[in-house]
Design an enzyme around this catalytic site. Structure first.
Site, short mmCIF file in Angstrom:
data_model
loop_
_atom_site.label_atom_id
_atom_site.label_comp_id
_atom_site.label_asym_id
_atom_site.label_seq_id
_atom_site.Cartn_x
_atom_site.Cartn_y
_atom_site.Cartn_z
N THR A 13 0.82 -1.22 0.00
CA THR A 13 0.00 0.00 0.00
C THR A 13 0.86 1.26 0.00
O THR A 13 0.32 2.37 -0.06
CB THR A 13 -0.90 0.03 1.26
OG1 THR A 13 -0.04 -0.16 2.40
CG2 THR A 13 -1.94 -1.07 1.22
N GLY A 14 2.17 1.10 0.10
CA GLY A 14 3.06 2.27 0.21
C GLY A 14 3.46 2.82 -1.15
O GLY A 14 3.07 2.28 -2.20
N SER A 42 -3.88 -1.63 7.06
CA SER A 42 -4.36 -1.73 5.67
C SER A 42 -4.97 -3.09 5.36
O SER A 42 -5.41 -3.31 4.22
CB SER A 42 -3.21 -1.49 4.70
OG SER A 42 -2.78 -0.17 4.80
N ARG A 101 21.69 -3.59 3.21
CA ARG A 101 22.49 -3.10 2.06
C ARG A 101 23.99 -3.19 2.27
O ARG A 101 24.74 -3.49 1.34
CB ARG A 101 22.13 -1.65 1.74
CG ARG A 101 20.79 -1.50 1.07
CD ARG A 101 20.58 -0.04 0.73
NE ARG A 101 19.20 0.24 0.41
CZ ARG A 101 18.55 1.34 0.79
NH1 ARG A 101 19.17 2.27 1.50
NH2 ARG A 101 17.31 1.51 0.44
N CYS A 130 17.22 5.34 -2.99
CA CYS A 130 16.77 5.95 -4.25
C CYS A 130 17.75 7.02 -4.77
O CYS A 130 18.00 7.11 -5.98
CB CYS A 130 15.36 6.52 -4.10
SG CYS A 130 15.07 7.39 -2.56
N GLN A 157 15.56 16.13 -3.23
CA GLN A 157 14.79 14.89 -3.15
C GLN A 157 13.29 15.12 -2.93
O GLN A 157 12.88 15.85 -2.03
CB GLN A 157 15.35 14.02 -2.01
CG GLN A 157 16.80 13.66 -2.25
CD GLN A 157 17.40 12.71 -1.24
OE1 GLN A 157 18.58 12.81 -0.96
NE2 GLN A 157 16.61 11.78 -0.69
N SER A 160 7.88 12.04 -2.10
CA SER A 160 7.42 10.65 -2.15
C SER A 160 8.54 9.68 -1.80
O SER A 160 8.27 8.52 -1.49
CB SER A 160 6.81 10.32 -3.52
OG SER A 160 7.68 10.69 -4.55
N ARG A 236 15.72 17.71 1.14
CA ARG A 236 14.32 17.43 0.77
C ARG A 236 13.71 18.70 0.19
O ARG A 236 13.88 19.78 0.77
CB ARG A 236 13.54 17.01 2.03
CG ARG A 236 12.11 16.59 1.74
CD ARG A 236 12.00 15.22 1.11
NE ARG A 236 12.42 14.17 2.03
CZ ARG A 236 12.75 12.93 1.66
NH1 ARG A 236 12.72 12.58 0.38
NH2 ARG A 236 13.12 12.05 2.56
N HIS A 243 13.85 12.52 -8.00
CA HIS A 243 15.00 13.13 -7.31
C HIS A 243 15.95 13.72 -8.35
O HIS A 243 16.18 13.12 -9.42
CB HIS A 243 15.79 12.08 -6.53
CG HIS A 243 15.10 11.56 -5.30
ND1 HIS A 243 13.89 12.02 -4.84
CD2 HIS A 243 15.50 10.61 -4.41
CE1 HIS A 243 13.57 11.37 -3.74
NE2 HIS A 243 14.52 10.51 -3.45
P1 A2P Z 1 0.25 0.39 5.85
O1 A2P Z 1 -0.50 0.91 4.66
O2 A2P Z 1 -0.52 -0.67 6.53
O3 A2P Z 1 0.74 1.46 6.77
P2 A2P Z 1 5.41 4.27 2.62
O4 A2P Z 1 6.87 4.02 2.43
O5 A2P Z 1 4.73 4.84 1.44
O6 A2P Z 1 5.13 5.03 3.88
O7 A2P Z 1 4.75 2.83 2.81
C1 A2P Z 1 5.16 1.94 3.79
C2 A2P Z 1 4.54 0.60 3.52
O8 A2P Z 1 4.98 -0.28 4.55
C3 A2P Z 1 3.02 0.59 3.59
O9 A2P Z 1 2.52 -0.40 2.72
C4 A2P Z 1 2.76 0.22 5.03
O10 A2P Z 1 1.52 -0.39 5.25
C5 A2P Z 1 3.85 -0.81 5.24
N1 A2P Z 1 4.14 -0.98 6.66
C6 A2P Z 1 4.48 -0.02 7.55
N2 A2P Z 1 4.64 -0.55 8.78
C7 A2P Z 1 4.39 -1.87 8.65
C8 A2P Z 1 4.38 -2.98 9.56
N3 A2P Z 1 4.68 -2.83 10.85
N4 A2P Z 1 4.08 -4.20 9.05
C9 A2P Z 1 3.80 -4.35 7.76
N5 A2P Z 1 3.78 -3.36 6.86
C10 A2P Z 1 4.08 -2.14 7.29
#
Ligand code: A2P
Length: 334
Positions: A13-14, A42, A101, A130, A157, A160, A236, A243
């Site tokens: 979802t991120g 999510s 890394r 990135c 940067q 996003s 940023r 970037h």
């Molecule tokens: P969630 O949508 O549930 O918060 P970004 O880098 O855009 O902030 O996205 C981070 C991604 O990592 C999102 O999909 C977020 O899910 C997920 N995430 C963050 N914390 C956790 C966690 N503790 N366990 C699993 N996924 C996570």
């Protein structure tokens, strides 16, 4: 979904994870089954992939049974916790976080530069930061032609790069500014709309930020030049995607701007936009959505014999994250 691999995307979802779904689809990566994971927040949401609507599940210890390739972009803590479990379950992990890394046992790969490095993996292959990816792309052909002596890199940067919360904060602050309301600072350390923040990641004792230290260490590892002199400043900026990096290099052999243009143009994944008379040079708004990195403003350093200045821009969610990760997976299945 047809013949192919059982693939998991952790962090689906991120910002980087959702771009990974787009890139898997665009590049027709052979996916037999796709599993999408995120946090509890999510679970139950849906994401689109190849015309299907897939349910997002909460990641857990049991998530990786049967998974062959797992993309991680949910942050370092999540990678540290779950990537070893994925490997134990038989998956190869392509990790977008900084967790592994610099581990000598983990290849850090930009497929155009060091594809050979994937061969040594023991279950995890890391994809670089990135800003590292966008910076290192033009450094490779310059090094091969003229050997790098010193690099000075200053980044601009996009929000996003800090994830969806960074995007939301810039949008919220911009709307508040347009309405004449007070701007709330909730995610970045300072107001990001109409501002520049020379601080990404934590400060170390030497005054450099984590982002700057990553850039130095990762460029050295990818180019296999452990002693390369690199001087970084990372900033940023209020740009949504892509970037930009202002780079100055000193080389052992002289390189004219004309020769540099040829070297960049011939390198896979790099394109040259450098026509000052037409006001043509790379900018984030035109590079956003593209997989290549774009180089322009190529000019001789006026203060140095073997010095060159240039400007490189890359969509950090694509080449800086998802595209590079999917290219790594393509190397793995080749
Ligand atoms: P969630 O949508 O549930 O918060 P970004 O880098 O855009 O902030 O996205 C981070 C991604 O990592 C999102 O999909 C977020 O899910 C997920 N995430 C963050 N914390 C956790 C966690 N503790 N366990 C699993 N996924 C996570």
């Amino acid at each position: 979904m047809g013949a192919g691999y059982v693939v998991a995307v952790v962090g689906a979802t991120g910002a980087a994870g959702s771009t990974t779904l787009t890139i898997l689809e665009e590049r027709k990566f052979p996916v037999r089954e796709l599993r999408c994971y995120a946090s509890e927040r999510s679970a139950g949401k849906t994401v689109a992939f190849c015309g299907d609507s897939l349910r997002v599940e909460q990641v857990g210890a049991e998530a990786f049974k049967g998974v062959e390739i797992a993309f991680f972009s949910a942050g370092s803590a999540q990678s540290r916790e779950y990537a070893p479990l994925a490997v134990k379950a038989g998956a190869v992990v392509v990790d977008k976080s900084s967790a592994f890394r610099m581990d000598p046992a983990v290849p850090l790969v930009v497929p155009e530069i060091n594809p050979h490095a994937v061969k040594g993996h023991a279950g995890i292959v890391a994809s670089p930061n990135c800003t590292t990816v966008v910076t290192v792309m033009p450094l490779k052909p310059l090094h091969d032609a003229a050997r790098l002596r010193r690099v000075i890199a200053t980044s601009y940067q996009a929000v996003s790069g800090a994830g969806v919360r960074g995007v939301e904060e810039l949008r919220r602050q911009t709307l508040a500014w347009a309405r004449g309301e007070a701007l709330k600072v909730e995610f970045f350390p300072h107001q990001i709309a109409f501002n520049l923040i020379p601080h990404i990641d934590k400060f170390a004792e030497n005054g450099y930020t984590g982002e700057e230290i990553k850039l130095v260490n990762e460029v050295r590892k990818i180019l296999e030049l452990p002693d390369l002199a690199i001087s970084p400043t990372t900033v940023r900026v209020p740009v949504f995607t892509a970037h930009s990096i202002a780079v100055n290099v000193e080389t052992e052999e002289p390189v004219t701007p004309r020769r540099a243009r040829e070297l960049f143009a011939d390198f896979p994944g790099l394109r040259v936009w450098d026509e000052p008379a037409q006001n043509r040079y790379p900018m984030p708004v035109v590079v956003e959505g593209q997989d290549d990195c774009f180089v322009g403003r190529i000019r001789q350093d006026l203060s140095l014999a073997n010095g060159l200045n240039f400007w490189v821009v890359g969509d950090q969610l694509r080449k800086g994250a998802a595209t590079n990760a999917v290219q790594i997976a393509e190397l793995l299945i080749r």
